[in-house]
Design a protein around this motif. Structure first.
Motif, short mmCIF file in Angstrom:
data_model
loop_
_atom_site.label_atom_id
_atom_site.label_comp_id
_atom_site.label_asym_id
_atom_site.label_seq_id
_atom_site.Cartn_x
_atom_site.Cartn_y
_atom_site.Cartn_z
N MET A 300 10.31 -1.78 12.34
CA MET A 300 8.91 -2.11 12.19
C MET A 300 8.69 -2.79 10.84
O MET A 300 9.34 -2.45 9.85
N TYR A 301 7.78 -3.76 10.84
CA TYR A 301 7.40 -4.45 9.61
C TYR A 301 5.89 -4.32 9.42
O TYR A 301 5.13 -4.47 10.37
N SER A 302 5.49 -4.03 8.20
CA SER A 302 4.06 -3.96 7.89
C SER A 302 3.75 -4.95 6.77
O SER A 302 4.58 -5.20 5.88
N LEU A 303 2.55 -5.53 6.84
CA LEU A 303 2.08 -6.46 5.82
C LEU A 303 0.91 -5.83 5.09
O LEU A 303 -0.02 -5.31 5.71
N GLU A 304 0.95 -5.91 3.76
CA GLU A 304 -0.06 -5.26 2.92
C GLU A 304 -0.71 -6.30 2.01
O GLU A 304 -0.02 -7.07 1.33
N GLU A 305 -2.03 -6.34 2.02
CA GLU A 305 -2.80 -7.24 1.15
C GLU A 305 -2.87 -6.63 -0.25
O GLU A 305 -3.43 -5.54 -0.44
N LEU A 306 -2.29 -7.33 -1.25
CA LEU A 306 -2.27 -6.81 -2.62
C LEU A 306 -3.36 -7.40 -3.49
O LEU A 306 -3.57 -6.94 -4.61
N GLY A 307 -4.08 -8.37 -2.98
CA GLY A 307 -5.10 -9.04 -3.80
C GLY A 307 -4.55 -10.32 -4.39
O GLY A 307 -3.34 -10.52 -4.53
N ASP A 308 -5.47 -11.24 -4.76
CA ASP A 308 -5.10 -12.55 -5.33
C ASP A 308 -4.21 -13.33 -4.38
O ASP A 308 -3.35 -14.12 -4.82
N GLY A 309 -4.37 -13.10 -3.07
CA GLY A 309 -3.60 -13.84 -2.09
C GLY A 309 -2.17 -13.36 -1.90
O GLY A 309 -1.41 -13.96 -1.14
N LYS A 310 -1.78 -12.28 -2.57
CA LYS A 310 -0.41 -11.79 -2.48
C LYS A 310 -0.29 -10.80 -1.32
O LYS A 310 -1.18 -9.98 -1.10
N VAL A 311 0.84 -10.90 -0.61
CA VAL A 311 1.10 -10.03 0.54
C VAL A 311 2.47 -9.39 0.38
O VAL A 311 3.45 -10.06 0.03
N ASN A 312 2.53 -8.09 0.59
CA ASN A 312 3.79 -7.35 0.49
C ASN A 312 4.28 -6.98 1.89
O ASN A 312 3.53 -6.46 2.71
N LYS A 313 5.54 -7.25 2.17
CA LYS A 313 6.14 -6.95 3.46
C LYS A 313 7.10 -5.77 3.32
O LYS A 313 7.99 -5.78 2.46
N THR A 314 6.92 -4.76 4.17
CA THR A 314 7.76 -3.57 4.13
C THR A 314 8.47 -3.40 5.46
O THR A 314 7.85 -3.50 6.52
N LYS A 315 9.77 -3.14 5.41
CA LYS A 315 10.55 -2.91 6.61
C LYS A 315 10.79 -1.42 6.78
O LYS A 315 11.20 -0.72 5.86
N LEU A 316 10.51 -0.92 7.99
CA LEU A 316 10.72 0.48 8.32
C LEU A 316 11.80 0.58 9.40
O LEU A 316 11.76 -0.15 10.39
N ASP A 317 12.75 1.45 9.19
CA ASP A 317 13.83 1.65 10.17
C ASP A 317 13.43 2.75 11.14
O ASP A 317 12.82 3.76 10.75
N GLY A 318 13.80 2.57 12.40
CA GLY A 318 13.49 3.55 13.43
C GLY A 318 14.73 4.13 14.08
O GLY A 318 15.84 3.59 13.94
N THR A 319 14.55 5.22 14.78
CA THR A 319 15.65 5.86 15.49
C THR A 319 15.69 5.36 16.94
O THR A 319 14.82 4.63 17.40
N ILE A 320 16.73 5.76 17.66
CA ILE A 320 16.86 5.40 19.07
C ILE A 320 15.79 6.14 19.87
O ILE A 320 15.64 7.36 19.75
N VAL A 321 15.04 5.41 20.67
CA VAL A 321 13.98 6.01 21.47
C VAL A 321 14.10 5.51 22.91
O VAL A 321 14.61 4.41 23.17
N PRO A 322 13.66 6.30 23.89
CA PRO A 322 13.69 5.85 25.28
C PRO A 322 12.58 4.84 25.55
O PRO A 322 11.49 4.92 24.98
N THR A 323 12.86 3.89 26.41
CA THR A 323 11.86 2.93 26.88
C THR A 323 11.93 2.90 28.40
O THR A 323 12.85 3.46 29.00
N PHE A 324 10.98 2.21 29.01
CA PHE A 324 10.93 2.26 30.47
C PHE A 324 10.31 0.98 31.01
O PHE A 324 9.36 0.44 30.43
N THR A 325 10.88 0.49 32.11
CA THR A 325 10.33 -0.65 32.84
C THR A 325 10.21 -0.28 34.31
O THR A 325 11.16 0.23 34.91
N PHE A 326 9.04 -0.53 34.86
CA PHE A 326 8.79 -0.24 36.27
C PHE A 326 8.14 -1.47 36.91
O PHE A 326 7.28 -2.12 36.30
N ARG A 327 8.58 -1.79 38.12
CA ARG A 327 8.00 -2.92 38.83
C ARG A 327 7.93 -2.61 40.31
O ARG A 327 8.87 -2.05 40.89
#
Length: 387
Positions: A300-327
């Protein structure tokens, strides 16, 4: 996705028949390449069992799509803020404050109308929301390439909804709120599948294409899926930016692998007496597909407004999670015409690891863990004509 982009891709499909004229000559390298691509689009595997799968002699397919789309996003952050005295990070010199922040995208049904154009193994579709004040903000687009044993699809959905949220701080009564401006939810999915029984089973028989399942059959299949969900808050919403401490964008990216089963049930089929004009052709097919999956890449990546037009990008690591597709889907063909219905559901999430960020010249230590769930449900009814 703008209308001009969809028209451009549709026009691209219109030039595909030119490959047939190139097939009559050896030609230059570009011509041979076009001929090879054209052949892969218009011809089936000669090893297919034609007693189970039938290819229409009509290469073009046009669909008018009536689509219902709903997208959900739920985000939760557990935060522990420790304030230290300058230059002293010892445990006895810190003051802890615990908080929990939840954000949810309001879920509504969005009705969209669109057009799909297919030629051979290729199809492209797009649509806009019906009756929206700004339909360019709520749209969808997809592109598919299908072969008997494998295929790939890219799908994009963009929706705007208001956000509901709650903020709980230790020792203070929880606060609930609704955003003043709608947030934007974008989901991008890319699928690549492989069929183990592609000789007798067609995964796209209920998609309104030019290949039909004429006898019931099923297949185990593998699926690789790329999923991306973007949740963007409107920067004009000062209250939301205050609550989130400047965070205005969350993006989760995930690659999942899975194996499942798909089955086509054909209760009725009657072949055409006139294959050229497709007169007398009848076919009714039902499809059901379920594929449990597990993520092998999750960030996951988050963007943070720091003021004066500056933006900070933070990377978050995740664990293995189940997902699902149905059709599930159904297809009813009558001569050149058809009625197609499909329901597709995707769900994927992010189970974040604990992350630490220092602020205010290392006086504030922010420890937080973020989890989120994204899902989208698409139901579509289409009128199809083959030419």
């Amino acid at each position: 996705m703008r209308i001009k982009h969809f028209l451009f891709l549709a026009a691209l499909l219109a030039f595909l028949p030119a490959g047939s004229s190139l097939a009559q000559n050896r030609g230059s390298l570009p011509e041979r390449l076009v001929r090879k691509v054209y052949k892969s689009i218009t011809t089936l595997n000669p090893q297919l069992d034609t007693s189970y799968i039938s290819k229409s002699p009509l290469p073009w397919s046009f669909r008018i799509d009536n689509t219902l789309v709903t997208t959900g996003a739920n985000l939760n952050s557990d935060i522990n803020v420790t304030e230290y005295q300058p230059g002293d990070h010892s445990l006895h010199n810190g003051t802890d404050v615990r908080a929990s922040f939840d954000t949810r995208l309001q879920r509504h049904l969005h009705k969209k109308v669109g057009l799909s154009v297919g030629y051979g193994s290729l199809s492209v579709s797009g649509g806009l929301e019906l009756g929206a004040k700004n339909p360019g903000k709520n749209s969808f687009f997809s592109f598919s390439y299908r072969r008997p044993t494998f295929g790939a699809t890219v799908r994009f959905i963009r929706l705007q909804e208001y956000l509901d949220g709650s903020l709980s701080v230790e020792g203070v009564a929880p606060v609930t709120f609704t955003s003043d401006f709608p947030g934007t939810m974008r989901t991008l999915t890319g699928d690549v599948y492989y069929l183990f029984n592609g000789r007798r089973f067609d995964y796209n028989a209920t998609q309104g294409c030019n290949v039909d399942q004429i006898r019931s059959a099923g297949s185990f299949m593998t699926l690789a899926k790329y999923l991306q969900g973007d949740l963007l808050m409107d920067k004009r919403d000062k209250f939301m930016l205050t609550v989130t401490e400047g965070l205005f964008s969350y993006t989760t990216q995930q690659v999942s692998l899975g194996i499942g089963y798909s089955y086509n049930f054909v209760p009725y089929h009657r072949d055409s007496d006139d294959r050229r004009n497709w007169i007398g052709y009848r076919n009714l097919t039902f499809n059901l597909t379920a594929i449990p999956m597990a993520s092998v890449y999750n960030h996951m990546y988050s963007l943070e407004e720091l003021g004066d037009g500056k933006v900070n990008k933070t990377k978050l690591d995740g664990t293995i999670v189940p997902t699902f597709t149905f059709r599930s889907g159904l297809s009813f063909s009558w001569n050149r015409f058809g009625l197609v219905g499909t329901v597709v559901y995707n769900r994927f999430g992010f189970d974040g690891m604990s992350t630490t960020i220092w602020r205010d010249n290392n006086k504030l230590k922010n420890e937080f863990k973020t989890d989120c769930d994204f899902d989208d449900l698409t139901a579509k009814i289409s009128l199809v004509v083959r030419l």
